[in-house]
Design an enzyme around this catalytic site. Structure first.
Site, PDB file in Angstrom:
ATOM      1  CG  HIS A 146      -0.302  -0.241   2.502  1.00  0.00           C
ATOM      2  ND1 HIS A 146       0.055  -1.519   2.893  1.00  0.00           N
ATOM      3  CD2 HIS A 146       0.083   0.589   3.493  1.00  0.00           C
ATOM      4  CE1 HIS A 146       0.624  -1.457   4.081  1.00  0.00           C
ATOM      5  NE2 HIS A 146       0.672  -0.180   4.470  1.00  0.00           N
ATOM      6  CG  HIS A 148       0.880   5.172   4.121  1.00  0.00           C
ATOM      7  ND1 HIS A 148       0.040   5.029   5.200  1.00  0.00           N
ATOM      8  CD2 HIS A 148       1.678   4.072   4.112  1.00  0.00           C
ATOM      9  CE1 HIS A 148       0.321   3.893   5.836  1.00  0.00           C
ATOM     10  NE2 HIS A 148       1.312   3.291   5.192  1.00  0.00           N
TER      11      HIS A 148
HETATM   12  P1  AMP Z   1       1.720   0.283   7.348  1.00  0.00           P
HETATM   13  O1  AMP Z   1       2.167   0.535   8.776  1.00  0.00           O
HETATM   14  O2  AMP Z   1       2.544   1.036   6.348  1.00  0.00           O
HETATM   15  O3  AMP Z   1       1.624  -1.202   7.045  1.00  0.00           O
HETATM   16  O4  AMP Z   1       0.278   0.903   7.245  1.00  0.00           O
HETATM   17  C1  AMP Z   1      -0.907   0.201   7.502  1.00  0.00           C
HETATM   18  C2  AMP Z   1      -1.991   1.237   7.568  1.00  0.00           C
HETATM   19  O5  AMP Z   1      -3.229   0.598   7.356  1.00  0.00           O
HETATM   20  C3  AMP Z   1      -2.080   1.964   8.925  1.00  0.00           C
HETATM   21  O6  AMP Z   1      -1.907   3.369   8.698  1.00  0.00           O
HETATM   22  C4  AMP Z   1      -3.475   1.609   9.429  1.00  0.00           C
HETATM   23  O7  AMP Z   1      -4.087   2.686  10.101  1.00  0.00           O
HETATM   24  C5  AMP Z   1      -4.193   1.251   8.139  1.00  0.00           C
HETATM   25  N1  AMP Z   1      -5.302   0.297   8.255  1.00  0.00           N
HETATM   26  C6  AMP Z   1      -5.257  -0.964   8.761  1.00  0.00           C
HETATM   27  N2  AMP Z   1      -6.465  -1.564   8.661  1.00  0.00           N
HETATM   28  C7  AMP Z   1      -7.292  -0.669   8.059  1.00  0.00           C
HETATM   29  C8  AMP Z   1      -8.679  -0.682   7.681  1.00  0.00           C
HETATM   30  N3  AMP Z   1      -9.463  -1.748   7.899  1.00  0.00           N
HETATM   31  N4  AMP Z   1      -9.203   0.435   7.108  1.00  0.00           N
HETATM   32  C9  AMP Z   1      -8.432   1.528   6.903  1.00  0.00           C
HETATM   33  N5  AMP Z   1      -7.124   1.597   7.231  1.00  0.00           N
HETATM   34  C10 AMP Z   1      -6.545   0.520   7.812  1.00  0.00           C
END
Ligand code: AMP
Ligand code: ZN
Length: 115
Positions: free
Chosen positions: A101, A103
């Site tokens: 993903h 950001h």
């Molecule tokens: P990372 O730390 O780069 O793996 O980012 C994962 C991101 O996914 C975090 O910023 C979380 O807040 C976000 N996240 C996890 N589950 C969900 C969800 N169900 N809906 C929206 N955001 C999510």
């Protein structure tokens, strides 16, 4: 991939605030926003991280779709004057969801803000 939360979101099996979709990616609001605008851009196909993406030329098509998504989202949220695109690749970089993903954060002066 079974039990992958972002695969389920990409298939619309779990509800999120979806803001953009094209053939290869979806984009939705991060549930724990680090900035006024915090959108996650996620390939529909399960790819563990950016390193895995780079190792497969077919999957590299995803980057074109990500680029389209970034532009559309920057326009939609009026952040085209300044936004940051971040990928946490691997646990030492802070990756917590092991489905690639990007950001996109913005909507304010970001300083050194990361996610
Ligand atoms: P990372 O730390 O780069 O793996 O980012 C994962 C991101 O996914 C975090 O910023 C979380 O807040 C976000 N996240 C996890 N589950 C969900 C969800 N169900 N809906 C929206 N955001 C999510
Ligand atoms: Zn997945």
């Amino acid at each position: 991939m079974q039990d992958c939360i972002f695969c389920k979101i990409a298939k619309h099996e779990i509800e999120t605030e979806m803001v953009y979709e094209n053939d290869l990616v979806v984009a939705f609001k991060d549930m724990n926003p680090a900035a006024q605008v915090h959108i996650l851009i996620v390939p529909k196909e399960h790819v563990t991280n950016f390193y895995e993406l780079a190792s497969n030329s077919r999957k590299a098509l995803i980057m074109g779709a990500v680029t389209d998504a970034v532009k559309a989202i920057a326009d939609q949220f009026e952040t085209s004057d300044g936004f940051r695109l971040i990928v946490n690749n691997g646990k030492d970089a802070g990756q917590t969801v092991f489905h690639l993903h990007f950001h996109l954060i913005g909507g304010e002066v970001l300083g050194a803000k990361l996610v």
